[in-house]
Design an enzyme around this catalytic site. Structure first.
Site, PDB file in Angstrom:
ATOM      1  N   CYS A  75      33.352 -38.300  28.933  1.00 15.12           N
ATOM      2  CA  CYS A  75      32.041 -38.190  28.301  1.00 15.12           C
ATOM      3  C   CYS A  75      32.183 -38.692  26.865  1.00 15.12           C
ATOM      4  O   CYS A  75      32.971 -38.128  26.090  1.00 15.12           O
ATOM      5  CB  CYS A  75      31.614 -36.722  28.322  1.00 15.12           C
ATOM      6  SG  CYS A  75      30.071 -36.395  27.439  1.00 15.12           S
ATOM      7  N   CYS A 185      27.927 -44.576  27.457  1.00 17.42           N
ATOM      8  CA  CYS A 185      27.740 -43.238  28.037  1.00 17.42           C
ATOM      9  C   CYS A 185      28.151 -43.389  29.488  1.00 17.42           C
ATOM     10  O   CYS A 185      27.774 -44.373  30.154  1.00 17.42           O
ATOM     11  CB  CYS A 185      26.272 -42.815  27.933  1.00 17.42           C
ATOM     12  SG  CYS A 185      25.843 -41.409  29.002  1.00 17.42           S
TER      13      CYS A 185
END
Ligand code: DGL
Length: 260
Positions: A75, A185
């Site tokens: 992440c 992302c």
């Protein structure tokens, strides 16, 4: 159990990190993996630093209880906010991810590169420094995408909304004809095909999943932690969501995701 036989823990705010997990499994198929998606608390990308830090710590503690030998923070948001602090607190190799600005800039000198990421990732010092380092090589345009990760968490049901979101998002940048798009992302590689189809010219898509998998392998080798088994390892999916369909969605996304 011998430490080398232990699994690698991989975590994300939700289903995004599955794109990194797939890269890890492709590069090191003989390793065992435990994936944790914090879908109950997704998205992280619009939370405060304190919340992201606390959630990331909780996620890693959960993986530690499952006796992992290393943790991959799959992440970008959690890496930019919490990785450094978590490395001080937790005595395990912790590998993070960052937007693939370096390979994109090196491949497209003098061209325009759009970096899509959560608002939090793009605001943090880590990204500002990264963008600055390559700003003399290429024109780097940060493009915050609030709400996109959450739409991707919706799976097939939100496909039409995702297409609309991306179309509106890129409209102002079409005339600049970007040479490359960086997916900063881990959720976004799930919709990379939709992004490429928006452009009439060739756009190269970059994501940090492969680099993260290579770095994980390098660290495991350096610490003599690689799994010696020759057979394919196991992949276990876990989620904080109480929705029974979440694990099915994770498996489906894992099976259908083709590394970029
Ligand atoms: N997948 C995450 C990232 O790479 C965050 C998405 C979110 O929860 O906002 O940044």
């Amino acid at each position: 159990m011998n430490i080398c036989d232990k699994p690698i823990g991989v975590f994300d705010s939700g289903v995004g990190g599955i794109t990194v997990l797939k890269e890890l499994c492709t590069l090191m198929p003989n390793e065992n993996y435990i994936y944790f998606g914090d879908s109950l608390n997704a998205p992280y990308g619009s939370k405060s630093d304190e919340e992201i830090e606390a959630l990331s710590e909780k996620a890693i503690e959960k993986l530690c209880r499952a006796e992992v030998k290393a943790v991959v923070i799959a992440c970008n948001t959690a890496t930019s906010v919490a990785a450094a602090k978590l490395r001080e607190k937790i005595k395990l190799p912790i590998i993070g991810i960052e937007p693939a600005v370096k390979p994109a800039a090196n491949a497209h000198p003098g061209k325009t590169i759009v970096v899509m990421a959560t608002p939090v990732t793009l605001k943090k010092e880590k990204f500002l420094q990264l963008a600055k380092s390559y700003s003399e090589i290429a024109k780097i345009i940060p493009l915050p995408c609030p709400g996109l990760a959450q739409l991707i968490e919706g799976g097939e049901e939100t496909k039409k909304d995702i297409e609309k979101y991306l179309c509106n998002l890129f409209e102002p940048y079409m005339s600049q004809k970007p040479a490359a798009i960086v997916l900063g992302c881990t959720h976004y590689p799930h919709v990379a095909h939709i992004i490429s189809n928006l452009f009439e010219h060739d756009v190269e898509i970059f994501d940090g999943g492969h680099g993260t998998a290579r770095e994980t392998k390098r660290q495991l080798e350096e610490l003599a932690l690689t799994n010696p088994q020759k057979e394919k390892g196991f992949v276990k999916f876990t989620s904080s969501s109480t929705n029974d369909d979440q694990i099915d969605l994770m498996k489906k996304l894992f099976d259908s995701f083709l590394p970029i």
